[in-house]
Design a protein around this motif. Structure first.
Motif, PDB file in Angstrom:
ATOM      1  N   GLU A   1      -2.092   8.467   0.489  1.00  0.00           N
ATOM      2  CA  GLU A   1      -1.769   7.912  -0.828  1.00  0.00           C
ATOM      3  C   GLU A   1      -1.733   9.005  -1.895  1.00  0.00           C
ATOM      4  O   GLU A   1      -0.859   9.003  -2.767  1.00  0.00           O
TER       5      GLU A   1
ATOM      6  N   GLY B   1       7.240   6.787  -0.168  1.00  0.00           N
ATOM      7  CA  GLY B   1       7.227   5.549   0.611  1.00  0.00           C
ATOM      8  C   GLY B   1       6.757   5.777   2.032  1.00  0.00           C
ATOM      9  O   GLY B   1       6.010   4.969   2.592  1.00  0.00           O
ATOM     10  N   SER B   2       7.178   6.884   2.607  1.00  0.00           N
ATOM     11  CA  SER B   2       6.753   7.218   3.961  1.00  0.00           C
ATOM     12  C   SER B   2       5.248   7.443   4.021  1.00  0.00           C
ATOM     13  O   SER B   2       4.565   6.957   4.937  1.00  0.00           O
TER      14      SER B   2
ATOM     15  N   THR C   1       3.038   6.246   1.896  1.00  0.00           N
ATOM     16  CA  THR C   1       2.375   4.974   1.630  1.00  0.00           C
ATOM     17  C   THR C   1       2.353   4.113   2.882  1.00  0.00           C
ATOM     18  O   THR C   1       1.350   3.455   3.177  1.00  0.00           O
ATOM     19  N   ALA C   2       3.442   4.112   3.630  1.00  0.00           N
ATOM     20  CA  ALA C   2       3.484   3.379   4.904  1.00  0.00           C
ATOM     21  C   ALA C   2       2.484   3.965   5.888  1.00  0.00           C
ATOM     22  O   ALA C   2       1.810   3.225   6.626  1.00  0.00           O
ATOM     23  N   GLN C   3       2.364   5.286   5.902  1.00  0.00           N
ATOM     24  CA  GLN C   3       1.389   5.940   6.775  1.00  0.00           C
ATOM     25  C   GLN C   3      -0.026   5.521   6.383  1.00  0.00           C
ATOM     26  O   GLN C   3      -0.870   5.267   7.250  1.00  0.00           O
TER      27      GLN C   3
ATOM     28  N   ALA D   1      -0.925   2.702   4.927  1.00  0.00           N
ATOM     29  CA  ALA D   1      -1.121   1.306   5.348  1.00  0.00           C
ATOM     30  C   ALA D   1      -1.372   1.223   6.849  1.00  0.00           C
ATOM     31  O   ALA D   1      -2.248   0.479   7.302  1.00  0.00           O
ATOM     32  N   ALA D   2      -0.618   2.000   7.619  1.00  0.00           N
ATOM     33  CA  ALA D   2      -0.807   2.002   9.074  1.00  0.00           C
ATOM     34  C   ALA D   2      -2.201   2.518   9.437  1.00  0.00           C
ATOM     35  O   ALA D   2      -2.851   1.984  10.354  1.00  0.00           O
TER      36      ALA D   2
END
Length: 183
Positions: A75, A145-146, A148-150, A152-153
């Motif tokens: 983040e 975005g990438s 942030t997705a990481q 979340a994962a």
């Protein structure tokens, strides 16, 4: 109710703990006694099962904490990517201003006074700068975005790791109880 525990050694080459409980019945006034044998091996085995289960939970929590830290860094990196995109956008605008200033000076020096080729050159520079700004901004958004997705994962994986650790610990305890019941 009174209970006594004593250690009896060397019965058939094995050590046993005996527990004897004594209780007086309220209505009948009689004495009820019960006795049971628990092998020391069973107690030690139970200790190993409990230790193994707790170690599994501890390891799962440690891994989950590491994954949550990874999510935080992702983040922070996403925010850094957005800020870097803004900084690059500012650089593009600075270059645009310098280009327009050079074109304006060149036009006045040549006597064109902001019309014709100088005006067209400035418009072309603005269009190119807007395109570059859009690319810079979009690239920063994609990188953020990438990340942030990481993040979340990593958080999902942390939760799954904790759940799996608890499930594994439960399996260890169930297996230990099953073995103890077979004896």
């Amino acid at each position: 109710m009174e209970a006594a525990v004593s250690l009896i050694a060397a019965i058939g080459g094995e050590t046993f703990l005996t527990t004897t409980g004594l209780a007086v019945a309220a209505e009948g006034g009689g004495v009820v006694a019960s006795a049971g044998l628990i092998s020391a091996g069973s107690v030690i085995s139970g200790g190993f099962v409990a230790t193994s289960a707790l170690a599994t939970i501890g390891a799962a929590n440690q891994q989950a904490t590491a994954l949550e830290s990874e999510a935080l860094f992702a983040e922070y990196n996403a925010k850094a990517d957005l800020l870097e995109g803004r900084r690059q956008g500012i650089d593009v605008l600075k270059e645009l201003n310098a280009t327009i200033a050079r074109n304006t000076v060149s036009g006045f020096a040549s006597g064109l006074r902001g019309s014709g080729n100088v005006a067209q050159a400035s418009l072309d520079a603005i269009a190119a700068s807007e395109f570059e700004l859009d690319l810079t901004r979009d690239a920063a958004i994609i990188r953020a975005g990438s990340r942030t997705a990481q993040a979340a994962a990593s958080r999902v994986e942390a939760g799954a790791t904790r759940t799996a650790g608890l499930a594994t610990a439960g399996g260890i305890v169930a297996s230990g109880l099953s073995r103890a019941n077979r004896r």
